[in-house]
Design an enzyme around this catalytic site. Structure first.
Site, mmCIF file in Angstrom:
data_model
loop_
_atom_site.group_PDB
_atom_site.id
_atom_site.type_symbol
_atom_site.label_atom_id
_atom_site.label_comp_id
_atom_site.label_asym_id
_atom_site.label_seq_id
_atom_site.Cartn_x
_atom_site.Cartn_y
_atom_site.Cartn_z
ATOM 1 N N VAL A 26 -2.499 -15.447 11.365
ATOM 2 C CA VAL A 26 -2.319 -14.755 12.287
ATOM 3 C C VAL A 26 -1.712 -15.537 13.617
ATOM 4 O O VAL A 26 -0.805 -15.116 14.367
ATOM 5 C CB VAL A 26 -3.309 -13.757 12.631
ATOM 6 C CG1 VAL A 26 -3.104 -12.931 13.757
ATOM 7 C CG2 VAL A 26 -3.840 -12.937 11.396
ATOM 8 N N ASP A 28 -0.845 -18.691 13.900
ATOM 9 C CA ASP A 28 -0.209 -19.980 13.841
ATOM 10 C C ASP A 28 1.057 -20.129 14.614
ATOM 11 O O ASP A 28 1.581 -21.158 14.910
ATOM 12 C CB ASP A 28 0.194 -20.258 12.453
ATOM 13 C CG ASP A 28 -1.353 -20.405 11.511
ATOM 14 O OD1 ASP A 28 -2.133 -20.778 12.111
ATOM 15 O OD2 ASP A 28 -1.003 -20.281 10.297
ATOM 16 N N ASP A 103 10.387 -12.716 8.739
ATOM 17 C CA ASP A 103 9.259 -13.148 9.317
ATOM 18 C C ASP A 103 7.981 -12.240 8.733
ATOM 19 O O ASP A 103 8.083 -11.011 8.536
ATOM 20 C CB ASP A 103 9.333 -12.439 10.824
ATOM 21 C CG ASP A 103 8.075 -13.188 11.413
ATOM 22 O OD1 ASP A 103 7.470 -13.620 11.034
ATOM 23 O OD2 ASP A 103 7.949 -12.356 12.551
ATOM 24 N N HIS A 107 -1.377 -11.884 7.814
ATOM 25 C CA HIS A 107 -2.765 -11.293 7.782
ATOM 26 C C HIS A 107 -3.378 -11.003 6.698
ATOM 27 O O HIS A 107 -2.481 -10.798 5.710
ATOM 28 C CB HIS A 107 -2.516 -10.012 8.647
ATOM 29 C CG HIS A 107 -3.740 -9.376 9.249
ATOM 30 N ND1 HIS A 107 -4.515 -8.544 8.581
ATOM 31 C CD2 HIS A 107 -4.342 -9.729 10.565
ATOM 32 C CE1 HIS A 107 -5.652 -8.164 9.373
ATOM 33 N NE2 HIS A 107 -5.358 -8.996 10.590
ATOM 34 N N GLY A 460 10.571 24.015 -25.387
ATOM 35 C CA GLY A 460 9.862 25.291 -24.841
ATOM 36 C C GLY A 460 8.421 25.419 -25.359
ATOM 37 O O GLY A 460 7.918 24.773 -26.025
ATOM 38 N N GLY A 465 9.879 30.824 -29.630
ATOM 39 C CA GLY A 465 11.197 31.040 -30.692
ATOM 40 C C GLY A 465 12.109 29.895 -30.760
ATOM 41 O O GLY A 465 13.131 30.171 -31.280
ATOM 42 N N SER A 534 7.810 19.188 -26.762
ATOM 43 C CA SER A 534 8.460 18.194 -25.982
ATOM 44 C C SER A 534 7.909 18.552 -24.616
ATOM 45 O O SER A 534 8.995 18.820 -23.681
ATOM 46 C CB SER A 534 9.877 17.765 -26.371
ATOM 47 O OG SER A 534 10.694 18.718 -26.331
#
Lengths: 627, 283
Positions: A26, A28, A103, A107, A460, A465, A534
Site C-alpha cells: 500500500v 510503497d 497500476d 492491498h 418438453g 406429448g 432435456s
C-alpha cells in the site's frame, strides 16, 4: 526475410510497445512512481498539472508538494480513501518506445486485480520500501508475476532517500530478493535504487546515490529487449468469426496468435483432423502473401471443410492439444468460492465450453509457495486443479503460449468472471489417438441417400406429448421415403444408458451420449428424431454445438404441467408427488423452456396431427425436405 | 469487434462523427471486409453539433452505404433544452445521456461500440474494454468484470447491456498517426482555418450559427483556429493553430502542452464530473 506486399498498419506495432505493471504494498509509492514517470517524461499536460495542484490541496498527503499519486488514482471513492482499488491503465510515449502501464493494487485482498494487470504485461516493476526490505507481499507479487508468465523484473528499491542513499541497504535488499526469486524462472532481474518522490534514478540519474552505476528506470525500460518471439513460435489461428457475405466467399476471421502462415501452406483443424491449404489471406488493404503473430486477417481455404468460431488452425506437424481434461492453475476472483464438480462456463480463446473443476489437487500459499490441501478455493486464492470439459477443448500449455493456454471461468448463474486459469498439461488426450480423417465424408453419405441430414430435438415436460408427435413425424417422413431414426428417452435408458440413474450428473451424461449418437447418425446421412425431456438449456446447447446449429432443430412441445400431470400416461406424476421419485422435472427439478425454439408447439391449442405437420412444414421451409 | 458480433444479438456502433469515431468506423470496415459492417451506426444528435459535423456525417453514410440511425430526444427539444439557457449539465443529461439510453432501449441494442480511450480522462483509465451496464444502463465501477488477457466475458441477461471500447488502449497521438497512415477522412473542423469566435469562460467558442446569443460587448473575431475535440459547438473550445494538414496536426501533438479534454466545457462542471456522468449512463 519475411515480406508482405501490403502492410497492415497497427499503431500498437508501428512503435514497439512495452506493457508493464507496477506492484508493491500500500505505501510503497507505486502511484507516485507512475505519476513521476509521466511527469518527468513530460507526459502530463499543463491543464492536468493545474488540476493536480488543486487536488493536492484537497486530497493530497504530501503537504505543499504535488502529490503525483493523485494523477493516477482515478475514481472518486478511492481517492478519498487514499487506496488504489482497481487496475488503471496509463499510456506514455518517449521517442524510443511507447508504454502501457497497469497500476495494480498491493492491498492484501486484491490479488485478482494484480493478476488482471499481470496478464497483459511483459515486465513487472516490483517496488520495495528501502526501510522495510523484502516483505511477504513482495513474495506474493513475485509469485503471481511468475505464474502469469512475466519473465522480466525490475526491483525498484524506493524511498532510498529515507535511508540516506545507503549502498549497503540497497545491496542487502537486492541479495535477499535474488535468493528468494531464484526458483521462479525469471529471465532477468534488475535492481535500481530510486526515490519516486524526489525523482532519483527515475528519469534522471541520481546525484545523491552516485555509487549506483546501472541505468535509471526509464532508460532501462526504453532499452530492454522484450523478445516476445511470438512470430517464431508454432502457428496458431483461433477462428473468431466466419465471414460469409455471399455464397461465393467463406473466410475465417481472426488474429494470428503466434507463428506465421503464407498462402499455399498446409493447415489442419485440430478437432476434426481435417487438412487443407490456405488459399488467400484477405485484408481490406488487399491480399497478403503471409501473416504473422498480431495480424488481424481473414483466411480462405482450398477445400470447404467444417470450421466454426472456436476452432484453431495450425500446421499439421505442430498441433495444439485436444483434450477434455487438463490440469491448470486457477486464480479465484469471485466472492462465492470455487466448488469442485459445479458446472461453469469456460472461455478458452474463442471457444465457449461448459466444464467443471473436477478435483483440487492443492491450494498454493502465495506467501510461502507451500502446497496445502483444499476442499474449495476462495476469493484471491490460487489452486492447482484438474479441469474437465463437456467437449474436447483445443489449447497449448500456458508457458508455451499465453494466448492459447489461458482461460476464464464464468459463473453460469451470475455471469460474473469467477476465475482465471493457466493450463499446465492435458490429462486425457482424446487427440493422442489422432483423429482419423474419413475419406468418405458426411456430405457424400447424405448425397447417396438423396437427403439433407439433421437432428430434430423434441424437448418438453414428461407427458407433454413429445414421443407421440415424434412418432407421427417419423411416420410422415418414412412415407416420404426419407431415411430416419427415432431416439426415445425411455428406450435408450434400457440399453446405451442402462448404467445411469437420474442424478444431475447421470442425466447430463445421458444427454451427452444421446448427442454423440445423434451426431454419428446425422453424419451417416440420417434424419434423426430425438425425444428427451432435456430440461436445461445448457445440455440442449451442448447438443446443438456438437451437431452444428444449422442442422439442429429444436422443437418445444409446450404443455402446461397441470395438463401433463392430469394425463400422466406413465403414472409418474403421482409417484413424484408422493415422493417416490426424486428429481422429477416439473415437481422438484426445474424445466428451462427454450428461449428461441425453432418451432413452438402448443398442444392445448392444436392436435397431435397438426403439430406433426407443422414440424414437417418447417423442414420443407428450411429446404431440408423438398416438399 | 468480431467477438462482439459473434456473441451478441444486436450490436450497434455509437457514431459521434469525431476523429475517434472515424477510426472506429474504419477499423470495423477492415474487421469485417469483404462483408459489410454487420451492425447499424447510431448518432445521438443534440441538434447543437457543428454544421460541418452533420454534413460530414451524412456524406460519410452515403459514401460508405452505412445503415445510420439518427436519434434526437424530441421531448428534450420540445421542452426547449439547450446548452446556453439550460446550462451544459442539463443539456448533456437530457440531450445526450437520456437520448442515448432511450435510443438503445428503443432498438433493443445489447452491445454498443464506442471510441472512448483510457488516456482521455482519469475515470476512463480504469474502464473495461467490455463495460457492463445493468438494466437501466447503470455503470457501477465497483461491479465490473476483471479482464484478463484478451478473454472477454460477453454473457449478459435480458435487459443488461455492454459498452464496448475497442480503442481503449490507443492514445490521442496514435489516433492521429493512424488517420495519417490510413488516410481516413475526418471533419474539416480539425484543421486550422480562419473562423469566427468569441471568448467565454476562458475558452474560444466558434459562432457556428445565429442561435449563439452574443452579449453586447461581444463581437465575433476571425482567428486561425482548429478543434482537438468536437461536440456541441457552444461547449467546444477551439485552439489557435496553423495546422492545416494531418502531418501538421501530428507534429503539433508531439509538442502539445495541454490535454485534449481541456477544450471540453462539460468536464469541468465539477470535480470527477465524468465519473458522475458515466454512472448515469453517459458514454
Amino acid at each position: 526475410m519475411f515480406t508482405k506486399p501490403t502492410m497492415e498498419p497497427d499503431p500498437a506495432r508501428t512503435k514497439d510497445q512495452l506493457r508493464f505493471i507496477t506492484c508493491g504494498s500500500v505505501d510503497d509509492g507505486k502511484s507516485t512512481l507512475i505519476g513521476r514517470l509521466l511527469h518527468d517524461s513530460k507526459m502530463i499536460y499543463r491543464d492536468q498539472i493545474m488540476a493536480l495542484e488543486r487536488d493536492s490541496i484537497k486530497y493530497g498527503s504530501t503537504g505543499d508538494n504535488i502529490d503525483f499519486a493523485l494523477l493516477v488514482d482515478g475514481l472518486e471513492a478511492e481517492r478519498e480513501q487514499g487506496i488504489t482499488i482497481d487496475v488503471a491503465y496509463r499510456f506514455f510515449t518517449t521517442p524510443r518506445r511507447s508504454f502501457m502501464v497497469a497500476d495494480t493494487p498491493g492491498h492484501e485482498q486484491y490479488t485478482r486485480n494484480m493478476a488482471t494487470g499481470a496478464s497483459q504485461a511483459q515486465l513487472a516493476i516490483i517496488l520495495i520500501d528501502a526501510r522495510k526490505g523484502v516483505m511477504v507481499q513482495t513474495r506474493r507479487h513475485s509469485f503471481i508475476c511468475a505464474l502469469l508468465g512475466i519473465r522480466h523484473i525490475v526491483l525498484a528499491v524506493n524511498k532510498i532517500d529515507l535511508v540516506a542513499y545507503d549502498k549497503e541497504c540497497f545491496d542487502r535488499i537486492a541479495r535477499d530478493y535474488m535468493a528468494f526469486a531464484a526458483g521462479l524462472g525469471f529471465t532477468s532481474i534488475v535492481p535500481i535504487p530510486i526515490s519516486a518522490r524526489y525523482g532519483d534514478n527515475v528519469v534522471d540519474r541520481s546525484a545523491r546515490a552516485n555509487w549506483y552505476r546501472g541505468p535509471c528506470l526509464l532508460e532501462y525500460l526504453e532499452s530492454i529487449d522484450i523478445q516476445s518471439g511470438t512470430a517464431s513460435q508454432a502457428f496458431r489461428f483461433p477462428v473468431q468469426w466466419v465471414n460469409r457475405p455471399n455464397p461465393d466467399f467463406r473466410g475465417y476471421a481472426g488474429t494470428v496468435a503466434s507463428g506465421r502462415i503464407s498462402a499455399g501452406d498446409e493447415i489442419i483443424v485440430a478437432t476434426s483432423g481435417r487438412t487443407t491449404r490456405v488459399k488467400r489471406i484477405v485484408t481490406h488493404g488487399g491480399d497478403l502473401v503471409g501473416a504473422e503473430a498480431g495480424d488481424a486477417v481473414t483466411i480462405t481455404l482450398e477445400d470447404e471443410i467444417d470450421i466454426g468460431r472456436g476452432d484453431i488452425l495450425s500446421r499439421p506437424d505442430d498441433q495444439p492439444k485436444v483434450a477434455d481434461q487438463f490440469a491448470a492453475y486457477v486464480i479465484w476472483m469471485d466472492e462465492e468460492p470455487l466448488a469442485p464438480g459445479r458446472n461453469y462456463i469456460l472461455r478458452i480463446g474463442s471457444q465457449t465450453i461448459s466444464g467443471s473443476i473436477a478435483e483440487i489437487q492443492h491450494r498454493i500459499d502465495v506467501n510461502t509457495c507451500e502446497h496445502l490441501a483444499a476442499g474449495m478455493v476462495s476469493l484471491n486464492e490460487i489452486a492447482f486443479c484438474n479441469v474437465a470439459t463437456t467437449m474436447p477443448a483445443v489449447f497449448d500449455a500456458y508457458d508455451v503460449n499465453r494466448k492459447t493456454g489461458s482461460f476464464i471461468v464464468i459463473d453460469r448463474y451470475t455471469n460474473r468472471t469467477a476465475g482465471a486459469g493457466m493450463i499446465a498439461v492435458p490429462l486425457r488426450q482424446t487427440a493422442n489417438i489422432a483423429r482419423q480423417a474419413l475419406s468418405v465424408d458426411r456430405r457424400q453419405r447424405a448425397a447417396l441417400k438423396n437427403q439433407k441430414p439433421c437432428v430434430i430435438w423434441f424437448t418438453g415436460l414428461s407427458g407433454a406429448g413429445k414421443s407421440a408427435i415424434a412418432n407421427l413425424v417419423d411416420q410422415k417422413l418414412f412415407a416420404m421415403s426419407r431415411h430416419t431414426m427415432l431416439l426415445d428417452g425411455d428406450n435408450l435408458r434400457h440399453g446405451l444408458s442402462a448404467d445411469l440413474g437420474f442424478s444431475e450428473a447421470d442425466r447430463v451424461e445421458n444427454i451427452r451420449r444421446v448427442g454423440e449418437v445423434a451426431k454419428l447418425m446425422a453424419d451417416s446421412g440420417l434424419i434423426v428424431i430425438c425425444s428427451f425431456i432435456s430440461p436445461t438449456r445448457a445440455e440442449r446447447d451442448r447438443v446443438r454445438i456438437l451437431v452444428g446449429k444449422d442442422e439442429f432443430i429444436e422443437v418445444f412441445v409446450d404443455t402446461p404441467i397441470e395438463e401433463c400431470a392430469r394425463r400422466d400416461p406413465k403414472g409418474l406424476y403421482s409417484k413424484a408427488k408422493s415422493g417416490n421419485i426424486k428429481n422429477f422435472t416439473g415437481i422438484d427439478a426445474c424445466y428451462e423452456a427454450p428461449e428461441t425454439p425453432d418451432i413452438h408447439l402448443r398442444t392445448m391449442e392444436q392436435t397431435l396431427e397438426h403439430s406433426a405437420r407443422a414440424v414437417v412444414d418447417l423442414l420443407i421451409s428450411r429446404s431440408i425436405l423438398d416438399g | 469487434m468480431r467477438d462482439v458480433v459473434a456473441e451478441f444479438k444486436r450490436p450497434v456502433m455509437l457514431y459521434s462523427i469525431g476523429k475517434d469515431s472515424s477510426v472506429l468506423l474504419h477499423l470495423a470496415i477492415k474487421a469485417f471486409y469483404p462483408a459489410k459492417i454487420p451492425f447499424p451506426l447510431l448518432h445521438v444528435d443534440t441538434t447543437w453539433k457543428f454544421r460541418e459535423m452533420i454534413s460530414f456525417r451524412d456524406a460519410t453514410a452515403k459514401r460508405l452505404g452505412l445503415d445510420l440511425i439518427v436519434h434526437v430526444n424530441k421531448d428534450g427539444s420540445a421542452r426547449g433544452i439547450n446548452p446556453i439557457k439550460s446550462g451544459s449539465a442539463l443539456h448533456t443529461q437530457v440531450m445526450k445521456t437520456d437520448a442515448l439510453k432511450h435510443a438503445l432501449d428503443l432498438h433493443g441494442f445489447d452491445a454498443a461500440f464506442g471510441g472512448a480511450r483510457r488516456d482521455e480522462e482519469r475515470s476512463r483509465a480504469k474502464e473495461r474494454i467490455l463495460s457492463f451496464r445493468s438494466a437501466g444502463h447503470v455503470w457501477d465501477p465497483r461491479n465490473q468484470r476483471p479482464e484478463l488477457w484478451s478473454l472477454f466475458n460477453t454473457r449478459i441477461r435480458q435487459g443488461e447491456t455492454m459498452r464496448v471500447f475497442a480503442m481503449s488502449n490507443w492514445t490521442e497521438l496514435e489516433v492521429w498517426e493512424y488517420i495519417m497512415i490510413e488516410k481516413i477522412p475526418v471533419v474539416p473542423l480539425y484543421f486550422a482555418k480562419r473562423r469566427p469566435i468569441v471568448h467565454r469562460n476562458g475558452a474560444m467558442i466558434m459562432v457556428d450559427d445565429e442561435r449563439l446569443p452574443l452579449n453586447c460587448d461581444e463581437t465575433p473575431e476571425m482567428r486561425m483556429i482548429r478543434f482537438r475535440t468536437l461536440g456541441c459547438y457552444p461547449l467546444s473550445g477551439a485552439i489557435e493553430s496553423d495546422a492545416t494538414t494531418i502531418e501538421d496536426i501530428v507534429a503539433e501533438m508531439q509538442t502539445a502542452t495541454v490535454s485534449e479534454r481541456q477544450g471540453r466545457l462539460i468536464d469541468t462542471d465539477e470535480a470527477a464530473s465524468m465519473e458522475k456522468k458515466k454512472r448515469e449512463g453517459y458514454f
